[in-house]
Design a protein around this motif. Sequence first.
Motif, PDB file in Angstrom:
ATOM      1  N   ALA A  80      27.337  -3.700  65.705  1.00 20.40           N
ATOM      2  CA  ALA A  80      26.809  -3.475  67.054  1.00 20.40           C
ATOM      3  C   ALA A  80      26.663  -1.973  67.247  1.00 20.40           C
ATOM      4  O   ALA A  80      27.307  -1.175  66.568  1.00 20.40           O
ATOM      5  CB  ALA A  80      27.735  -4.068  68.109  1.00 20.40           C
ATOM      6  N   ILE A  81      25.789  -1.610  68.174  1.00 18.56           N
ATOM      7  CA  ILE A  81      25.583  -0.203  68.505  1.00 18.56           C
ATOM      8  C   ILE A  81      25.714  -0.054  70.017  1.00 18.56           C
ATOM      9  O   ILE A  81      25.241  -0.908  70.780  1.00 18.56           O
ATOM     10  CB  ILE A  81      24.203   0.299  67.998  1.00 18.56           C
ATOM     11  N   VAL A  82      26.380   1.014  70.428  1.00 16.11           N
ATOM     12  CA  VAL A  82      26.553   1.284  71.853  1.00 16.11           C
ATOM     13  C   VAL A  82      25.190   1.661  72.421  1.00 16.11           C
ATOM     14  O   VAL A  82      24.504   2.536  71.887  1.00 16.11           O
ATOM     15  CB  VAL A  82      27.590   2.400  72.091  1.00 16.11           C
ATOM     16  N   ARG A  83      24.796   0.975  73.490  1.00 12.54           N
ATOM     17  CA  ARG A  83      23.493   1.209  74.124  1.00 12.54           C
ATOM     18  C   ARG A  83      23.414   2.612  74.725  1.00 12.54           C
ATOM     19  O   ARG A  83      24.435   3.218  75.067  1.00 12.54           O
ATOM     20  CB  ARG A  83      23.253   0.188  75.240  1.00 12.54           C
ATOM     21  N   ALA A  84      22.188   3.085  74.906  1.00 11.29           N
ATOM     22  CA  ALA A  84      21.959   4.387  75.523  1.00 11.29           C
ATOM     23  C   ALA A  84      22.473   4.387  76.962  1.00 11.29           C
ATOM     24  O   ALA A  84      22.515   3.355  77.616  1.00 11.29           O
ATOM     25  CB  ALA A  84      20.470   4.711  75.494  1.00 11.29           C
ATOM     26  N   GLY A  85      22.866   5.531  77.411  1.00 11.40           N
ATOM     27  CA  GLY A  85      23.359   5.660  78.783  1.00 11.40           C
ATOM     28  C   GLY A  85      24.656   6.435  78.816  1.00 11.40           C
ATOM     29  O   GLY A  85      24.814   7.436  78.140  1.00 11.40           O
ATOM     30  N   GLU A  86      25.590   5.929  79.563  1.00 11.08           N
ATOM     31  CA  GLU A  86      26.890   6.578  79.772  1.00 11.08           C
ATOM     32  C   GLU A  86      27.857   6.304  78.619  1.00 11.08           C
ATOM     33  O   GLU A  86      27.616   5.430  77.793  1.00 11.08           O
ATOM     34  CB  GLU A  86      27.513   6.038  81.059  1.00 11.08           C
ATOM     35  N   LEU A  87      28.969   7.024  78.629  1.00 12.58           N
ATOM     36  CA  LEU A  87      30.062   6.716  77.717  1.00 12.58           C
ATOM     37  C   LEU A  87      30.569   5.309  78.028  1.00 12.58           C
ATOM     38  O   LEU A  87      30.576   4.876  79.176  1.00 12.58           O
ATOM     39  CB  LEU A  87      31.209   7.708  77.897  1.00 12.58           C
ATOM     40  N   VAL A  88      30.999   4.596  76.994  1.00 13.57           N
ATOM     41  CA  VAL A  88      31.504   3.232  77.145  1.00 13.57           C
ATOM     42  C   VAL A  88      33.009   3.253  76.894  1.00 13.57           C
ATOM     43  O   VAL A  88      33.476   3.858  75.929  1.00 13.57           O
ATOM     44  CB  VAL A  88      30.792   2.282  76.151  1.00 13.57           C
ATOM     45  N   GLU A  89      33.745   2.591  77.765  1.00 15.27           N
ATOM     46  CA  GLU A  89      35.198   2.536  77.617  1.00 15.27           C
ATOM     47  C   GLU A  89      35.598   1.464  76.622  1.00 15.27           C
ATOM     48  O   GLU A  89      35.100   0.346  76.665  1.00 15.27           O
ATOM     49  CB  GLU A  89      35.846   2.245  78.970  1.00 15.27           C
ATOM     50  N   MET A  90      36.506   1.840  75.702  1.00 16.36           N
ATOM     51  CA  MET A  90      37.095   0.881  74.769  1.00 16.36           C
ATOM     52  C   MET A  90      38.527   0.645  75.227  1.00 16.36           C
ATOM     53  O   MET A  90      39.314   1.588  75.329  1.00 16.36           O
ATOM     54  CB  MET A  90      37.058   1.394  73.331  1.00 16.36           C
ATOM     55  N   HIS A  91      38.830  -0.616  75.527  1.00 19.71           N
ATOM     56  CA  HIS A  91      40.136  -0.987  76.068  1.00 19.71           C
ATOM     57  C   HIS A  91      40.997  -1.703  75.022  1.00 19.71           C
ATOM     58  O   HIS A  91      40.481  -2.220  74.033  1.00 19.71           O
ATOM     59  CB  HIS A  91      39.954  -1.898  77.289  1.00 19.71           C
ATOM     60  N   ALA A  92      42.286  -1.757  75.294  1.00 24.47           N
ATOM     61  CA  ALA A  92      43.245  -2.400  74.397  1.00 24.47           C
ATOM     62  C   ALA A  92      43.072  -3.916  74.387  1.00 24.47           C
ATOM     63  O   ALA A  92      43.364  -4.577  73.390  1.00 24.47           O
ATOM     64  CB  ALA A  92      44.678  -2.040  74.799  1.00 24.47           C
ATOM     65  N   GLU A  93      42.600  -4.459  75.500  1.00 20.93           N
ATOM     66  CA  GLU A  93      42.367  -5.899  75.615  1.00 20.93           C
ATOM     67  C   GLU A  93      41.007  -6.120  76.260  1.00 20.93           C
ATOM     68  O   GLU A  93      40.394  -5.176  76.757  1.00 20.93           O
ATOM     69  CB  GLU A  93      43.471  -6.544  76.454  1.00 20.93           C
ATOM     70  N   GLY A  94      40.568  -7.365  76.263  1.00 22.72           N
ATOM     71  CA  GLY A  94      39.254  -7.699  76.794  1.00 22.72           C
ATOM     72  C   GLY A  94      39.192  -7.766  78.296  1.00 22.72           C
ATOM     73  O   GLY A  94      38.758  -8.775  78.857  1.00 22.72           O
ATOM     74  N   ASN A  95      39.600  -6.689  78.972  1.00 19.90           N
ATOM     75  CA  ASN A  95      39.456  -6.594  80.427  1.00 19.90           C
ATOM     76  C   ASN A  95      39.592  -5.135  80.846  1.00 19.90           C
ATOM     77  O   ASN A  95      40.237  -4.339  80.169  1.00 19.90           O
ATOM     78  CB  ASN A  95      40.468  -7.492  81.156  1.00 19.90           C
ATOM     79  N   SER A  96      38.986  -4.810  81.977  1.00 15.89           N
ATOM     80  CA  SER A  96      38.971  -3.416  82.434  1.00 15.89           C
ATOM     81  C   SER A  96      40.323  -2.938  82.945  1.00 15.89           C
ATOM     82  O   SER A  96      40.552  -1.736  83.081  1.00 15.89           O
ATOM     83  CB  SER A  96      37.911  -3.224  83.517  1.00 15.89           C
TER      84      SER A  96
END
Length: 142
Positions: A80-96
């Motif tokens: 996968a590739i991070v889409r154009a735009g803002e920085l994307v947060e990578m979290h420890a689990e699947g929730n914000s």
Amino acid sequence: MSAPAHAEDDNGVPYWASIDAEVANMRVGPGNSFRIEWVYRRMHLPVKVVRREGPWRQIEDPDGTRGWMRDLLLSRQRGAIVRAGELVEMHAEGNSGSALLWQVEPGVVGLLGECEAGWCSFDVEGHRGFVREDAIWGAGAP
């Protein structure tokens, strides 16, 4: 007998694949005699396979460019590739609400794991975590 690691003929199209070579040529037609249109140098870059012709696959890259590539240059391992735009947060689990591990820049390529409830497991050179599914290209149905 185990199946070869490259994208195989027994699967229908469209399907997700990723570039599995240090250098991969995209041609304007399905054969070595056709002109090279693009040269890719990004391992695990996700592509969508939209057509098959013998050992050749017509692919679409994240920018929407279409061309032909040999099946031996592709893998079924999902990228996968991070889409154009803002920085994307990578979290420890699947929730914000979980711990923020990293911020990932647009254009970063990684290995894609399972996706559930709008979050996908994502591995960028050993940095593992979860990103929103809508922040990456290569997840979901092709």
